[in-house]
Structures are given as structure tokens and as C-alpha cells.
Design a protein around this motif. Structure first.
Motif, PDB file in Angstrom:
ATOM      1  N   HIS A  73      75.938  31.996  60.358  1.00 13.84           N
ATOM      2  CA  HIS A  73      75.134  31.100  59.533  1.00 13.84           C
ATOM      3  C   HIS A  73      74.094  30.361  60.353  1.00 13.84           C
ATOM      4  O   HIS A  73      73.218  29.723  59.801  1.00 13.84           O
ATOM      5  CB  HIS A  73      76.030  30.054  58.866  1.00 13.84           C
ATOM      6  N   PRO A 114      80.786  32.968  33.141  1.00 17.44           N
ATOM      7  CA  PRO A 114      81.028  33.395  31.756  1.00 17.44           C
ATOM      8  C   PRO A 114      80.901  34.912  31.632  1.00 17.44           C
ATOM      9  O   PRO A 114      80.034  35.501  32.234  1.00 17.44           O
ATOM     10  CB  PRO A 114      79.918  32.691  30.975  1.00 17.44           C
ATOM     11  N   HIS A 115      81.743  35.523  30.880  1.00 22.58           N
ATOM     12  CA  HIS A 115      81.695  36.941  30.563  1.00 22.58           C
ATOM     13  C   HIS A 115      81.688  37.828  31.796  1.00 22.58           C
ATOM     14  O   HIS A 115      80.999  38.828  31.812  1.00 22.58           O
ATOM     15  CB  HIS A 115      80.452  37.261  29.712  1.00 22.58           C
ATOM     16  N   GLY A 116      82.440  37.467  32.793  1.00 14.83           N
ATOM     17  CA  GLY A 116      82.618  38.358  33.921  1.00 14.83           C
ATOM     18  C   GLY A 116      81.488  38.382  34.929  1.00 14.83           C
ATOM     19  O   GLY A 116      81.445  39.251  35.775  1.00 14.83           O
ATOM     20  N   PHE A 117      80.562  37.453  34.855  1.00 21.00           N
ATOM     21  CA  PHE A 117      79.532  37.416  35.898  1.00 21.00           C
ATOM     22  C   PHE A 117      80.170  36.779  37.118  1.00 21.00           C
ATOM     23  O   PHE A 117      80.709  35.701  37.028  1.00 21.00           O
ATOM     24  CB  PHE A 117      78.364  36.517  35.450  1.00 21.00           C
ATOM     25  N   SER A 118      80.094  37.438  38.258  1.00 19.37           N
ATOM     26  CA  SER A 118      80.733  36.823  39.414  1.00 19.37           C
ATOM     27  C   SER A 118      79.687  36.195  40.318  1.00 19.37           C
ATOM     28  O   SER A 118      78.558  36.637  40.367  1.00 19.37           O
ATOM     29  CB  SER A 118      81.512  37.875  40.185  1.00 19.37           C
ATOM     30  N   ALA A 119      80.083  35.194  41.044  1.00 18.38           N
ATOM     31  CA  ALA A 119      79.140  34.512  41.936  1.00 18.38           C
ATOM     32  C   ALA A 119      79.111  35.213  43.289  1.00 18.38           C
ATOM     33  O   ALA A 119      80.072  35.833  43.694  1.00 18.38           O
ATOM     34  CB  ALA A 119      79.556  33.061  42.105  1.00 18.38           C
ATOM     35  N   ALA A 120      78.017  35.104  43.990  1.00 21.22           N
ATOM     36  CA  ALA A 120      77.886  35.734  45.303  1.00 21.22           C
ATOM     37  C   ALA A 120      78.735  34.979  46.320  1.00 21.22           C
ATOM     38  O   ALA A 120      78.992  33.807  46.178  1.00 21.22           O
ATOM     39  CB  ALA A 120      76.426  35.722  45.732  1.00 21.22           C
ATOM     40  N   GLU A 123      78.394  35.394  52.190  1.00 27.78           N
ATOM     41  CA  GLU A 123      77.404  36.186  52.904  1.00 27.78           C
ATOM     42  C   GLU A 123      76.022  35.688  52.585  1.00 27.78           C
ATOM     43  O   GLU A 123      75.078  35.938  53.311  1.00 27.78           O
ATOM     44  CB  GLU A 123      77.525  37.650  52.484  1.00 27.78           C
ATOM     45  N   GLY A 124      75.886  34.974  51.481  1.00 23.93           N
ATOM     46  CA  GLY A 124      74.613  34.394  51.104  1.00 23.93           C
ATOM     47  C   GLY A 124      74.136  33.343  52.089  1.00 23.93           C
ATOM     48  O   GLY A 124      73.000  32.928  52.054  1.00 23.93           O
ATOM     49  N   HIS A 125      75.019  32.926  53.009  1.00 26.31           N
ATOM     50  CA  HIS A 125      74.620  31.880  53.936  1.00 26.31           C
ATOM     51  C   HIS A 125      74.146  32.429  55.275  1.00 26.31           C
ATOM     52  O   HIS A 125      73.826  31.670  56.156  1.00 26.31           O
ATOM     53  CB  HIS A 125      75.811  30.956  54.226  1.00 26.31           C
ATOM     54  N   CYS A 126      74.150  33.745  55.437  1.00 24.20           N
ATOM     55  CA  CYS A 126      73.863  34.292  56.766  1.00 24.20           C
ATOM     56  C   CYS A 126      72.408  34.206  57.148  1.00 24.20           C
ATOM     57  O   CYS A 126      71.538  34.611  56.393  1.00 24.20           O
ATOM     58  CB  CYS A 126      74.280  35.765  56.818  1.00 24.20           C
ATOM     59  N   SER A 127      72.156  33.686  58.361  1.00 30.15           N
ATOM     60  CA  SER A 127      70.780  33.679  58.857  1.00 30.15           C
ATOM     61  C   SER A 127      70.551  34.771  59.859  1.00 30.15           C
ATOM     62  O   SER A 127      69.413  35.040  60.211  1.00 30.15           O
ATOM     63  CB  SER A 127      70.450  32.389  59.588  1.00 30.15           C
TER      64      SER A 127
ATOM     65  N   THR B 200      76.577  40.897  28.555  1.00 33.95           N
ATOM     66  CA  THR B 200      77.802  41.506  28.039  1.00 33.95           C
ATOM     67  C   THR B 200      77.479  42.701  27.159  1.00 33.95           C
ATOM     68  O   THR B 200      78.143  43.732  27.226  1.00 33.95           O
ATOM     69  CB  THR B 200      78.600  40.487  27.224  1.00 33.95           C
ATOM     70  N   TYR B 209      76.894  47.152  35.393  1.00 32.20           N
ATOM     71  CA  TYR B 209      77.486  45.900  35.874  1.00 32.20           C
ATOM     72  C   TYR B 209      76.401  45.008  36.455  1.00 32.20           C
ATOM     73  O   TYR B 209      75.622  45.426  37.300  1.00 32.20           O
ATOM     74  CB  TYR B 209      78.557  46.214  36.928  1.00 32.20           C
ATOM     75  N   PHE B 210      76.397  43.774  35.980  1.00 34.21           N
ATOM     76  CA  PHE B 210      75.438  42.798  36.497  1.00 34.21           C
ATOM     77  C   PHE B 210      76.103  41.988  37.590  1.00 34.21           C
ATOM     78  O   PHE B 210      77.259  41.611  37.453  1.00 34.21           O
ATOM     79  CB  PHE B 210      75.075  41.792  35.401  1.00 34.21           C
ATOM     80  N   PRO B 212      74.994  38.474  40.150  1.00 35.76           N
ATOM     81  CA  PRO B 212      73.909  37.593  40.568  1.00 35.76           C
ATOM     82  C   PRO B 212      73.429  37.974  41.963  1.00 35.76           C
ATOM     83  O   PRO B 212      74.232  38.293  42.836  1.00 35.76           O
ATOM     84  CB  PRO B 212      74.549  36.202  40.591  1.00 35.76           C
ATOM     85  N   ALA B 214      72.049  36.844  45.215  1.00 41.40           N
ATOM     86  CA  ALA B 214      71.763  35.696  46.067  1.00 41.40           C
ATOM     87  C   ALA B 214      70.904  36.184  47.221  1.00 41.40           C
ATOM     88  O   ALA B 214      71.039  37.314  47.661  1.00 41.40           O
ATOM     89  CB  ALA B 214      73.059  35.113  46.600  1.00 41.40           C
ATOM     90  N   ILE B 215      70.034  35.317  47.699  1.00 42.73           N
ATOM     91  CA  ILE B 215      69.144  35.711  48.788  1.00 42.73           C
ATOM     92  C   ILE B 215      69.564  34.903  50.009  1.00 42.73           C
ATOM     93  O   ILE B 215      69.491  33.677  49.995  1.00 42.73           O
ATOM     94  CB  ILE B 215      67.680  35.402  48.434  1.00 42.73           C
ATOM     95  N   ASN B 216      69.995  35.590  51.068  1.00 42.68           N
ATOM     96  CA  ASN B 216      70.476  34.799  52.191  1.00 42.68           C
ATOM     97  C   ASN B 216      69.328  34.378  53.108  1.00 42.68           C
ATOM     98  O   ASN B 216      68.194  34.811  52.951  1.00 42.68           O
ATOM     99  CB  ASN B 216      71.587  35.528  52.957  1.00 42.68           C
ATOM    100  N   ALA B 217      69.653  33.498  54.036  1.00 42.88           N
ATOM    101  CA  ALA B 217      68.617  32.862  54.857  1.00 42.88           C
ATOM    102  C   ALA B 217      67.821  33.902  55.640  1.00 42.88           C
ATOM    103  O   ALA B 217      66.616  33.740  55.886  1.00 42.88           O
ATOM    104  CB  ALA B 217      69.257  31.853  55.803  1.00 42.88           C
ATOM    105  N   PHE B 218      68.506  34.974  56.031  1.00 44.25           N
ATOM    106  CA  PHE B 218      67.845  36.043  56.783  1.00 44.25           C
ATOM    107  C   PHE B 218      66.731  36.650  55.940  1.00 44.25           C
ATOM    108  O   PHE B 218      65.591  36.805  56.391  1.00 44.25           O
ATOM    109  CB  PHE B 218      68.916  37.088  57.121  1.00 44.25           C
ATOM    110  N   ARG B 305      70.720  25.803  57.447  1.00 43.72           N
ATOM    111  CA  ARG B 305      70.618  26.981  56.594  1.00 43.72           C
ATOM    112  C   ARG B 305      69.346  26.889  55.766  1.00 43.72           C
ATOM    113  O   ARG B 305      69.108  25.891  55.093  1.00 43.72           O
ATOM    114  CB  ARG B 305      71.843  26.997  55.685  1.00 43.72           C
TER     115      ARG B 305
END
Lengths: 196, 346
Positions: A73, A114-120, A123-127, B200, B209-210, B212, B214-218, B305
Motif C-alpha cells: 500500500h 444488495p442483490h449479490g453485488f460484492s465490494a472490492a 487490493e484496491g489499496h495497492c500503490s 439483477t 456477473y457484475f 464493482p 475499484a481503481i487502486n492507487a497504482f 494512499r
């Protein structure tokens, strides 16, 4: 003396010393605690440092294993390690140096959506890209370990591995030397990628 | 599969190390099979990327038609290929989706397809939103509300917009069969509940399959470098960065704004190869900013970050939110986002 050399001091009786170098003070402290909890026939000494060179006015035992800790990070931790590597003598890299990478893990429990959307995940924190550190370890011909140091269980596992490596590097395991261990760890990698 | 033909690599990849040839010379299918065989996931970083230019296809693009895509904040999702999606059935899909939405909103009551409800869904294709001819056509879904007033021409207010596109998605197109439509990038603007309902429906209907994006700092630092490298006639906004400092109990935010022409001057001094951006140039660009900040404030920004990057071309947030401000580089921005989406699907 600003450069660390592996054999410039006499070894202590039944003592093995590891030096952890990294900018993440809290994580290093926790890792040190986990290592000291391990059952070990030899007496373990763990030294922590933010960066090298170490202050020369302190009387310290011979260092058997140096582990550089990089947090994906933080680019700062990578730069710090790169600069510290200049203060280590080349003979140390014959099996007595390792790299430990933290911060690469994805979150285990996906956040509710909601409805099965999962959060990232984290790894989203990697620089820093993972390949950068892989290349660094390959350049220095040293083993590379990945561990999420913030999770208790993983930290205990990597502490066990480090204690075992330390015992070998200090010469406390009969029949295996640090150089043996290095060639054993290297043979599992893809030979086509060895030569970078 | 053991020997990689280095003559496959194009002249611009005349890199010295075999490591780079290994990643670039192999086709995506070979790469995927190789990584499965070794049970590791190799993330090939392209050591260089093209600076977004105006593509040929964009000339057909009518600025008026896509003006509604600019200056709006879009939430990004990556989408796996759609099974048996057909561009000729768009009317049918809009009827089915509006029925589904109505059903969700009035759970428990019986719904018939074709009845008149307060909301209307439209599916339409967006022409010209593609990188190469092989890319799937982009399409747009809108949820409109019909006003209750008894006028002849009823005003349709847009409640929610979402669009699907694929820009330079060659690496994905090569590996899927004919029945699948690849539109890996999905952008949504509007209420989160509507996004979930539409998602849905798509997941049920097309077995996709959707997730999200995310865009990391790199990747944010790559975006900052690429967008600063774009030639602009006039700069509408300052180049701004936002960092989040991890500390307890509450994280601090550091915001750093630069005059866009200064940022471009810095980039020009760092930039060497014309038309391409390399990893070293991105690192050097960011390091210059970090060391300048350190000299004045004694804070190591590299230990924090990067959370948000905002330039005159576009602005992106690490949570996967993007706002595109410049029509000229729309395709370029979307190309990079498509690449990130494809990487996330893999």
C-alpha cells in the motif's frame, strides 16, 4: 561500520538473531511478538529497524537473517527498502536475506451489497504492482514471502517459517545451510523466468 | 507451449529482458493456460501504454449525441460476457425490464407485460463508442419516468442511466465463443437501488456477473500521467490529487492542486518516447510531485494512499467513480477502464 557483513562477529552460543527492516512499525512489532512466541530450541533475538544503516555505537550480536518488509500500500516502504539494500554486504545475499510482502490480500469476507453485488477487496489499496517486488526479489536472488501481517493466523504461520529459516541461517540445523535452503526455495520457480 | 517465439513481439516491444517478451509475445489464451498450469496468477504489467489519441472511429461520433455522457459521475462495474444477447431484440428487452422493475417496486402484486406504468425503460445503441471494428456495439439503458399530468406530449424525466461498452477489448473477444457478447465495462448514474435492480435482471437473463470496479492507487497514478500527457487546447480545471493518510481514529485527507500547465510542463520534462507512456515515466512523474511536497511540508506522500485524481480530461476516484470532462479523449479514457474491467474479470 555502515555496511552489514554476515561474518564479522563471533556467533553467540545457541543464539539466532534476525533483523526486520521496514517502515511499518506496528506490523514489525506484531511479527516480532509472534516469532518470540514460537517454540524454538535456540534462543531467539529479534531486532527491528526502520532503515539501514544501523547506528554503529550499539553493541549488537551477529545478525543471521535480514528480512525486508514491504507494504504494497505504500511506495515509501519500497523506496526505503531499496535504499537500505545498499548498506548490506553482497555476501549476505547467499541465503541470509529475505523479502516479506504484506498488503496484497483481498478481504476475506465480501461486504454486503444488495442483490449479490460484492465490494472490492483490499487490493484496491495497492500503490505498488506485485511484479515490482517480484522483480526486486529476483534481482537480489532472495526468497520472497507473501503474508497479510494484519491477520493473526497468517502472521503466526509466517512467524513459524521465519523461525525455521532463522535456525537454518544461524547454522543450528545440522545438514542444511543457508545456501542449501536458498537453492531449495529457488528450484520451485519457473526456470524461464529466472533470468531477468 | 514451452517455447515462446520472440519474433511474435512487435518492434516497439524490443525490450531487453526475456521476462517482458514472455508476457507480451504470448497470446492471451496461451497466457491463461500457462498460468492455470502453474496454478499461479501472473499479472502481466504492460511496461508501456499508448497515450489516448483521437481514434478513427470517433470521427463518426456526433459530439451532440454523446454530450450527455460527459460531466456526469458514473459508477463503474465490470461485467462478464452476456450469453445470447441480441441487438435486434432491444425493444423486447425494454418491455421485460420495465415489467421487472415494476414488479420489484410493487412486490407481491401480479404484473402483466405491456401494462402502463409510471416508468419506462429504453434500450438504445450508442454508435461510434468502440475502439476497433471488432468491439461490440455500446448500448444504453435508461429508466424514464412518465409524468402523471394529462398532457399530450408527456415529459420524460431520466431517472437512471446505464451504459455498456467495450473499447479495445481484443484480449477478451479472442477467448469467448460466438454466443457471447462482450461488453465488459458498465457505467451507471442514478439511484443505487435502480442499479441493483437492473443488474439483477441482466444477471438472471444473460447469465453474467457484475462486480464493482475499484481503481487502486497504482492505476490512478497511471491515469494521472496519461491524462496529463494529453494535449489540450484549453484547461478547464486544475490538476488535483487527493491522498488518504491511514491513521486512527479518523483518516486525514491531503489535497494537492497544481496548475494544469505546470503539470503538463513537468510531464514533458519527464516524457521521452513520443506517443507512449512507460512505467518509469509514471513513477518519475509521481516521485517529482512527492519530493516537491516533501520539501515543503516534510510529509512522505508515498506512504499514503492515492484516492482521487482529477484533471481537465477526467477525474477518477478509487471507489470506482469516474467523470469524463473532455469529449476528445472519451475513447482513450474508456479504453483504459475497459482494460481494468477485463483484468478484473480474468
Amino acid at each position: 561500520m555502515s555496511v552489514l557483513r554476515p561474518l564479522d562477529k563471533q556467533p553467540g552460543l545457541n543464539t539466532a538473531t534476525i533483523l526486520l527492516v521496514g517502515t511499518e512499525d506496528a506490523l514489525l512489532q506484531q511479527l516480532a511478538d509472534s516469532m518470540l512466541k514460537e517454540d524454538c530450541a535456540s534462543e531467539l533475538k529479534v531486532h527491528l529497524a526502520r532503515s539501514l544503516p544501523l547506528p554503529s555505537n550499539v553493541n549488537r550480536p551477529r545478525i543471521d537473517l535480514i528480512v525486508f518488509v514491504v507494504n504494497l500500500h505504500s511506495k515509501y516502504s519500497l523506496r526505503n527498502v531499496e535504499e537500505s539494500l545498499h548498506h548490506v554486504d553482497t555476501t549476505f545475499f547467499l541465503g541470509k536475506v529475505g523479502f516479506l510482502i504484506t498488503g496484497a490480500a483481498k478481504a476475506d469476507i465480501p461486504a454486503r451489497g444488495p442483490h449479490g453485488f460484492s465490494a472490492a477487496g483490499r487490493e484496491g489499496h495497492c500503490s505498488i504492482h506485485r511484479n515490482t517486488v517480484v522483480r526486486l526479489a529476483r534481482t537480489y536472488r532472495s526468497p520472497l514471502l507473501f503474508c497479510d501481517l494484519e491477520v493473526e493466523g497468517f502472521r503466526a504461520t509466517v512467524a513459524q517459517r521465519l523461525v525455521r529459516m532463522l535456525q537454518i541461517c544461524a547454522g543450528h540445523v545440522p545438514g542444511v545451510s543457508a545456501l542449501n535452503l536458498l537453492s531449495l526455495l529457488r528450484s520451485s520457480e519457473n526456470p524461464a523466468l529466472e533470468d531477468v | 507451449m514451452d517455447s515462446y517465439d520472440t519474433s511474435e513481439s512487435t518492434p516497439r516491444h524490443s525490450a531487453s529482458s526475456r521476462l517482458k517478451d514472455y508476457f507480451i509475445g504470448a497470446t492471451p489464451l496461451q497466457k491463461r493456460l500457462e498460468s492455470v498450469r502453474k496454478l499461479t496468477s501472473f499479472i502481466p504489467t504492460p511496461p508501456r501504454r499508448k497515450i489516448p489519441q483521437c481514434s478513427q472511429l470517433q470521427e463518426d461520433n456526433d459530439p451532440q449525441k454523446v454530450a450527455f455522457l460527459l460531466h456526469k459521475q458514473w459508477t463503474l462495474y465490470s461485467l462478464t460476457p452476456l450469453y445470447k444477447f441480441s441487438y435486434t431484440n432491444l425493444k423486447e428487452y425494454s418491455r421485460l425490464l420495465s415489467a421487472f422493475i415494476a414488479a420489484e417496486k410493487q412486490k407481491g402484486l401480479a404484473v402483466e407485460v405491456g401494462e402502463d406504468f409510471n416508468i419506462k425503460v429504453t434500450f438504445s445503441t450508442l454508435l461510434g463508442m468502440k475502439g476497433t471494428q471488432r468491439d461490440s456495439e455500446a448500448f444504453l439503458v435508461q429508466i424514464l419516468s412518465k409524468s402523471q399530468l394529462p398532457y399530450e406530449n408527456r415529459e420524460h424525466k431520466v431517472l437512471w442511466t446505464g451504459w455498456f461498452c467495450c473499447i479495445f477489448g481484443d484480449s477478451l473477444l479472442e477467448t469467448v465463443s460466438e454466443d457471447f457478447t462482450c461488453v465488459p465495462l458498465f457505467l451507471a448514474n442514478g439511484a443505487e437501488t435502480n442499479t441493483a435492480i437492473v443488474g439483477t435482471w441482466f444477471q438472471k437473463t444473460f447469465d453474467c456477473y457484475f462486480s464493482p470496479l475499484a481503481i487502486n492507487a497504482f492505476n490512478l497514478s497511471w491515469m494521472a500521467a496519461m491524462w496529463t500527457a494529453c494535449k489540450m487546447d484549453q484547461y478547464m480545471a486544475a490538476t488535483e490529487f487527493l491522498w488518504s493518510v491511514p491513521c486512527s481514529p479518523q483518516s486525514l485527507d491531503i489535497s494537492y492542486a497544481i496548475h494544469p500547465e505546470d503539470a503538463k510542463a513537468l510531464w514533458d520534462s519527464v516524457h521521452k518516447t513520443p506517443g507512449e507512456v512507460t512505467q518509469e515515466e509514471v513513477d518519475l512523474f509521481m516521485d517529482c510531485l512527492y519530493s516537491h511536497f516533501h520539501r515543503h511540508f516534510k510529509i512522505h506522500l508515498s506512504a499514503t494512499r492515492l484516492v482521487r485524481v482529477s484533471t481537465s480530461v477526467a477525474s477518477a476516484h478509487t471507489d470506482g467513480k469516474i467523470k469524463i470532462l473532455c469529449h476528445k479523449y472519451l475513447i482513450g479514457v474508456l479504453a483504459y477502464l475497459t482494460e481494468l474491467a477485463i483484468f478484473q474479470i480474468d
